[in-house]
Design a protein around this motif. Structure first.
Motif, mmCIF file in Angstrom:
data_model
loop_
_atom_site.group_PDB
_atom_site.id
_atom_site.type_symbol
_atom_site.label_atom_id
_atom_site.label_comp_id
_atom_site.label_asym_id
_atom_site.label_seq_id
_atom_site.Cartn_x
_atom_site.Cartn_y
_atom_site.Cartn_z
ATOM 1 N N VAL A 1 0.845 -1.207 0.000
ATOM 2 C CA VAL A 1 0.000 0.000 0.000
ATOM 3 C C VAL A 1 0.876 1.251 0.000
ATOM 4 O O VAL A 1 0.614 2.215 -0.735
ATOM 5 C CB VAL A 1 -0.935 0.007 1.227
ATOM 6 C CG1 VAL A 1 -1.703 1.325 1.315
ATOM 7 C CG2 VAL A 1 -1.910 -1.165 1.154
ATOM 8 N N MET A 2 1.935 1.235 0.807
ATOM 9 C CA MET A 2 2.822 2.393 0.895
ATOM 10 C C MET A 2 3.609 2.563 -0.412
ATOM 11 O O MET A 2 3.883 3.693 -0.842
ATOM 12 C CB MET A 2 3.769 2.228 2.082
ATOM 13 C CG MET A 2 4.476 3.511 2.484
ATOM 14 S SD MET A 2 5.242 3.423 4.122
ATOM 15 C CE MET A 2 6.554 2.245 3.846
ATOM 16 N N LYS A 3 3.974 1.448 -1.037
ATOM 17 C CA LYS A 3 4.686 1.518 -2.319
ATOM 18 C C LYS A 3 3.812 2.188 -3.369
ATOM 19 O O LYS A 3 4.292 3.029 -4.140
ATOM 20 C CB LYS A 3 5.089 0.116 -2.777
ATOM 21 C CG LYS A 3 5.760 0.082 -4.137
ATOM 22 C CD LYS A 3 6.111 -1.343 -4.573
ATOM 23 C CE LYS A 3 6.691 -1.372 -5.973
ATOM 24 N NZ LYS A 3 7.020 -2.758 -6.410
ATOM 25 N N ARG A 4 2.518 1.831 -3.409
ATOM 26 C CA ARG A 4 1.614 2.456 -4.359
ATOM 27 C C ARG A 4 1.538 3.958 -4.105
ATOM 28 O O ARG A 4 1.539 4.760 -5.045
ATOM 29 C CB ARG A 4 0.220 1.824 -4.269
ATOM 30 C CG ARG A 4 -0.848 2.535 -5.106
ATOM 31 C CD ARG A 4 -0.561 2.506 -6.602
ATOM 32 N NE ARG A 4 -0.632 1.152 -7.103
ATOM 33 C CZ ARG A 4 -1.765 0.556 -7.482
ATOM 34 N NH1 ARG A 4 -2.908 1.213 -7.414
ATOM 35 N NH2 ARG A 4 -1.724 -0.674 -7.944
ATOM 36 N N ALA A 5 1.482 4.357 -2.841
ATOM 37 C CA ALA A 5 1.419 5.779 -2.507
ATOM 38 C C ALA A 5 2.693 6.502 -2.966
ATOM 39 O O ALA A 5 2.639 7.635 -3.462
ATOM 40 C CB ALA A 5 1.224 5.961 -1.004
ATOM 41 N N LEU A 6 3.847 5.840 -2.803
ATOM 42 C CA LEU A 6 5.111 6.422 -3.256
ATOM 43 C C LEU A 6 5.095 6.614 -4.771
ATOM 44 O O LEU A 6 5.459 7.689 -5.277
ATOM 45 C CB LEU A 6 6.275 5.513 -2.848
ATOM 46 C CG LEU A 6 7.641 5.869 -3.455
ATOM 47 C CD1 LEU A 6 8.145 7.191 -2.880
ATOM 48 C CD2 LEU A 6 8.649 4.749 -3.209
ATOM 49 N N LEU A 7 4.676 5.564 -5.496
ATOM 50 C CA LEU A 7 4.649 5.640 -6.963
ATOM 51 C C LEU A 7 3.667 6.701 -7.442
ATOM 52 O O LEU A 7 3.934 7.414 -8.417
ATOM 53 C CB LEU A 7 4.304 4.266 -7.554
ATOM 54 C CG LEU A 7 5.313 3.146 -7.279
ATOM 55 C CD1 LEU A 7 4.841 1.854 -7.914
ATOM 56 C CD2 LEU A 7 6.704 3.522 -7.787
ATOM 57 N N ASP A 8 2.537 6.810 -6.754
ATOM 58 C CA ASP A 8 1.561 7.861 -7.108
ATOM 59 C C ASP A 8 2.187 9.246 -6.948
ATOM 60 O O ASP A 8 1.991 10.131 -7.782
ATOM 61 C CB ASP A 8 0.313 7.744 -6.228
ATOM 62 C CG ASP A 8 -0.559 6.543 -6.603
ATOM 63 O OD1 ASP A 8 -0.342 5.978 -7.685
ATOM 64 O OD2 ASP A 8 -1.434 6.185 -5.794
ATOM 65 N N ALA A 9 2.934 9.434 -5.858
ATOM 66 C CA ALA A 9 3.562 10.726 -5.597
ATOM 67 C C ALA A 9 4.631 11.030 -6.652
ATOM 68 O O ALA A 9 4.735 12.161 -7.145
ATOM 69 C CB ALA A 9 4.181 10.745 -4.198
ATOM 70 N N LEU A 10 5.416 10.028 -7.007
ATOM 71 C CA LEU A 10 6.448 10.222 -8.029
ATOM 72 C C LEU A 10 5.815 10.540 -9.382
ATOM 73 O O LEU A 10 6.292 11.408 -10.118
ATOM 74 C CB LEU A 10 7.323 8.964 -8.139
ATOM 75 C CG LEU A 10 8.225 8.657 -6.942
ATOM 76 C CD1 LEU A 10 8.908 7.313 -7.114
ATOM 77 C CD2 LEU A 10 9.264 9.757 -6.755
ATOM 78 N N ASP A 11 4.742 9.816 -9.700
ATOM 79 C CA ASP A 11 4.053 10.043 -10.968
ATOM 80 C C ASP A 11 3.511 11.469 -11.045
ATOM 81 O O ASP A 11 3.557 12.124 -12.096
ATOM 82 C CB ASP A 11 2.909 9.029 -11.106
ATOM 83 C CG ASP A 11 2.231 9.096 -12.467
ATOM 84 O OD1 ASP A 11 2.891 9.490 -13.447
ATOM 85 O OD2 ASP A 11 1.041 8.758 -12.546
ATOM 86 N N LYS A 12 3.026 11.959 -9.924
ATOM 87 C CA LYS A 12 2.429 13.297 -9.871
ATOM 88 C C LYS A 12 3.483 14.405 -9.882
ATOM 89 O O LYS A 12 3.308 15.436 -10.544
ATOM 90 C CB LYS A 12 1.560 13.416 -8.616
ATOM 91 C CG LYS A 12 0.912 14.778 -8.435
ATOM 92 C CD LYS A 12 0.093 14.810 -7.137
ATOM 93 C CE LYS A 12 -0.525 16.197 -6.906
ATOM 94 N NZ LYS A 12 -1.283 16.249 -5.628
#
Length: 444
Positions: free
Chosen positions: A288-299
């Motif tokens: 779950v935290m990895k997805r949040a990290l990737l979302d932040a990087l993508d944004k």
């Protein structure tokens, strides 16, 4: 070799390489001179074959090798000087190749998309939340009950009782195809749990309701993809003699159960179960935290994407989605698959994050160790019982397979590196909250 730039638009690059006939001939003669001392030919002593004769005999092959080496050297020099990194294998074509003849200059066109300049991600500005779940008494008890079911024993049912789904029958059987017994189709005192799916489809269902001392013929058809080719798709009749019908008896949750699973006593087993559950929860929370990290990087990070990489990824995604919707099709004998806007959008995200993580890992000098690769190969090899050695050797000889195993390890190590630099706060949540967060990952 002369190199002339013919296109530089965005990430697209194109060049024309020219190797003059004289340069090519000089390189060919140089190679032939190097080989001359070791050449033997009828009528000449070793090393005394004249160069013109060597050129006549081997010139065409050496010329082909020389052209390829010259192109490779020119491209390597170009990438070193320009700093370009091709997104995919460059497209290399010989200009007017059909009309080329010996004595002509060699002209080559080279086209590729360069990888973009990837900006640094400000990891310290990213805030993440780590979900923490403690293994409560209810969860531990539920897990212990599962272990008790695994450790269940069977005790005889009352004489004359009919076998139910989940019961164990002990029986003898002989299988025949066209009236003839076949190898591996017979056994005595075989314990079979009905409903376990241990036998081919349709077999166990026909034994529900049998009694001890009963004889019954079971007729089934072997699957078309059955491992024994001689039996694949064939109808077989199994003559079965039922000896016992037993009902399951769940093991008691006590010290004896603990010892069956290698623990000293029940308290020790409870502690081990709690640790295992919390490790599982931690793994889910990390996802779950990895997805949040990737979302932040993508944004937060933006750069131009190589169209060829996005297109290839989108086609792969569309192909995968199509096969998920058509599970009955196992080959690639189907028409062209249309790439949806959804597949394109997902492809852009994957390419962007893939390039970004690769760049982060390179700058952080993240490496996958030999020990980590060996462990990954061993984990995969366990899926092929009895063929582990062959699988290991196959991977060692297959660069593409090695890359497929290395990529997720590298990505996880880069993510762990990123976690160290981000601001992470812990939040204790329930198991249900974590489960909902994990399920949400699949919905996005």
């Amino acid at each position: 070799m002369q190199v002339t730039e013919t296109q530089k638009e965005g990430l697209k690059r194109a060049y024309e390489l020219m190797l003059t006939a004289q340069e090519l001939d000089d390189k060919v003669m140089e190679k032939l001179k190097e080989a001359q001392p070791d050449v033997e030919m009828k009528g000449f002593r070793k090393g005394k074959v004249p160069l013109p004769m060597l050129k006549k005999q081997f010139g065409d092959r050496v010329m082909g090798e020389t052209m390829q080496e010259s192109i490779d050297e020119a491209m390597a020099k170009h990438f070193e000087e320009s700093g370009d990194r091709p997104a995919m294998q460059p497209k290399i074509e010989m200009i007017d190749g059909e009309n080329w003849k010996q004595g002509d200059d060699v002209k080559i066109s080279v086209a590729y998309e360069a990888l973009p300049e990837i900006p640094d991600a400000d990891l310290k500005a990213i805030k993440l939340e780590k979900m923490v779940v403690k293994a409560g008494d209810d969860e531990v008890t539920e897990a212990l009950e599962g272990l008790a079911e695994q450790a269940q024993d069977f005790e005889p049912r009352k004489k004359g009782s009919k076998a139910k789904d989940g019961d164990q029958i002990v029986f003898d059987f002989v299988g025949r195809v066209d009236g003839e017994a076949f190898e591996g189709g017979a056994a005595e005192d075989y314990p079979l749990v009905l409903g376990s799916g241990s036998f081919i489809p349709g077999f166990e269902e026909q034994l529900v309701g049998v009694k001890a001392e009963e004889e019954k013929d079971v007729t089934v058809t072997f699957p078309e993809e059955y491992q024994a080719e001689a039996l694949a798709g064939k109808e077989a009749v199994f003559s079965c003699t039922i000896k016992e019908v037993k009902e399951p008896k769940k093991a008691e949750i006590d010290d004896e159960l603990a010892k069956k699973f290698g623990a000293e006593d029940l308290a020790s087993l409870k502690g081990q179960v709690a640790e295992r559950l919390e490790a599982e929860y931690a793994g889910a929370a990390r996802a779950v935290m990895k997805r949040a990290l990737l979302d932040a990087l993508d944004k937060n990070v933006s750069f131009e994407l190589p169209p060829s990489l996005v297109e290839a990824e989108a086609e792969q995604i569309a192909h995968q989605l199509w096969h998920e919707e058509h599970p009955e099709v196992h080959d690639h004998n189907h028409g062209e698959i249309e790439v949806s806007d959804e597949a394109k959008k997902l492809a852009e995200r994957r390419v962007k994050l893939g390039l970004l993580l690769a760049e982060m890992g390179q700058k952080a000098e993240v490496e996958v160790t030999d020990a980590e690769m060996t462990q990954a190969i061993m984990n995969q090899a366990r899926q092929y019982p009895g063929q582990e050695r062959q699988f290991f050797e196959f991977v060692q000889q297959n660069q593409q397979m090695q890359q497929q195993l290395r990529a997720p390890i590298f990505e996880d190590k880069v993510v762990d590196y990123a976690f160290e630099l981000t601001e992470i706060s812990e939040k204790e949540v329930s198991k249900d909250d974590l489960q909902k967060a994990v399920e949400a990952l699949d919905e996005e």
